[in-house]
Design a protein around this motif. Structure first.
Motif, short mmCIF file in Angstrom:
data_model
loop_
_atom_site.label_atom_id
_atom_site.label_comp_id
_atom_site.label_asym_id
_atom_site.label_seq_id
_atom_site.Cartn_x
_atom_site.Cartn_y
_atom_site.Cartn_z
N GLY A 77 0.89 -1.27 0.02
CA GLY A 77 -0.05 0.07 0.16
C GLY A 77 0.86 1.22 -0.03
N ARG A 122 -3.89 0.39 5.91
CA ARG A 122 -3.11 -0.25 4.90
C ARG A 122 -3.39 -1.77 5.47
N THR A 138 -6.52 -2.92 4.67
CA THR A 138 -6.74 -3.75 3.42
C THR A 138 -6.24 -5.07 2.99
N HIS A 139 -5.01 -5.15 3.67
CA HIS A 139 -4.28 -6.48 3.56
C HIS A 139 -4.84 -7.41 4.29
#
Length: 257
Positions: A84, A128, A131-132
Motif C-alpha cells: 500500500g 493499509r 486492506t491487506h
C-alpha cells in the motif's frame, strides 16, 4: 497443541540471554519477535539455530525489526512489507507460511506524540493493514495477525485509562481501527480467553510500573475463523518481565488444538 508466542524483545542482541532462557523454558513452536533494533547482518542466527529454531527476519538499526522463529515447521516467506505504500521502508511487517498457517508478524508504529506526523503515519499504516488483512481472509487458509500493535483496545487493557486519553496508543481513532479488524472477521484471542481480566503485556521502566503492576495490553493475537474454534489456552509469561535486563514487554502466547 501448537504454541504460538509473540515477544517485543526491545533489542535482540542486548537481550539475547533473556530470549534464549525463555525459549528453553517455554518451548513455543512459533515465535514472532518485534523491535529487533538490529540490521539484517547482526541478527543472531547461529544462537537462534543452536536453540532449536529456524528464523526469517527483517531488521534495521532503528527502533524497528521483526522476525519469525519456528521450532516445528519450515518457514516459507511471503512478504516483508505491508502493501500500500512503496515509499515505506520501515521493518515493521513480516509474513510467512508456517505449519500451513499464514503468520503476519506486526510491529505497529507507536504514533506519539499526538497530534502530529507520527500519529498520522500510524493511522495510514493501520488503513493499509485493514486492506491487506481483509485480502488474506479471501483465501481458504488459517491466518494469524500477531505482534505488538501498540494499541490498547479497551479500558480494561490499561491500568489508568484517564492518563492515556491523548496517547496515540489509546486514542479513539486507533481503538476504532483495531475494532475494525475484528469486524472483518478476526478474533482477539487473549480477550476471548480472558474476557474480564486485566491482563497486561507491557510495563514501563519508569516509576516502578512493574512493581505496581501499572501495565498495558499492547501485544495481540488476531485469529481468522479457521483458528478461533481451535483456541484452547493462552497467557502472558509475566515473570520474564522481572528477569535481569528483560524487555519492557513480556512474552504472550496462545495454544491451538
Amino acid at each position: 497443541m501448537i504454541k504460538i508466542a509473540t515477544y517485543n524483545i526491545n533489542g535482540i542482541n542486548g537481550r539475547l540471554p533473556v530470549l534464549l532462557r525463555w525459549l528453553k523454558e517455554a518451548r513455543p513452536d512459533i515465535v514472532c519477535l518485534q523491535e529487533l533494533k538490529a540490521p539484517a547482518d547482526r541478527f543472531p542466527k547461529a544462537a537462534i539455530e543452536a536453540a532449536g529454531y529456524q528464523a526469517i527476519w527483517h531488521g534495521q538499526k532503528a527502533y524497528n525489526g521483526v522476525a519469525i522463529l519456528s521450532r516445528s515447521w519450515p518457514i516459507q516467506e511471503l512478504r516483508r512489507q505491508l502493501p500500500g505504500d512503496k515509499t515505506d521502508d520501515s521493518c515493521r511487517y513480516l509474513e510467512a507460511i508456517v505449519g500451513k498457517m499464514v503468520i503476519s508478524c506486526i510491529y505497529m508504529p507507536n504514533g506519539n506524540p499526538y497530534p502530529g506526523e507520527k500519529f498520522d503515519f500510524k493511522v495510514k499504516w493501520f488503513k493499509r493493514l485493514h486492506t491487506h488483512a481483509k485480502s488474506l481472509l479471501k483465501h481458504d487458509v488459517p491466518v494469524l495477525l500477531v505482534g505488538d500493535f501498540n494499541v490498547m483496545p479497551a479500558e480494561l487493557d490499561v491500568y489508568k485509562p484517564e492518563k492515556y486519553i491523548n496517547d496515540a496508543l489509546f486514542r479513539k481513532e486507533i481503538r476504532a481501527a483495531y475494532a475494525k479488524l475484528l469486524k472483518q472477521g478476526y478474533t482477539d484471542a487473549l480477550r476471548t480467553l480472558f474476557p474480564t481480566e486485566r491482563i497486561y503485556t507491557f510495563w514501563d521502566y519508569l516509576r516502578f510500573a512493574w512493581e505496581r503492576n501499572a501495565g498495558l495490553r499492547l501485544d495481540h493475537f488476531l485469529l481468522s475463523q479457521h483458528l478461533t474454534s481451535r483456541l484452547r489456552q493462552g497467557g502472558v509469561d509475566k515473570h520474564v518481565r522481572g528477569w535481569q535486563k528483560a524487555s519492557d514487554h513480556a512474552p504472550a502466547w496462545i495454544a491451538l488444538r
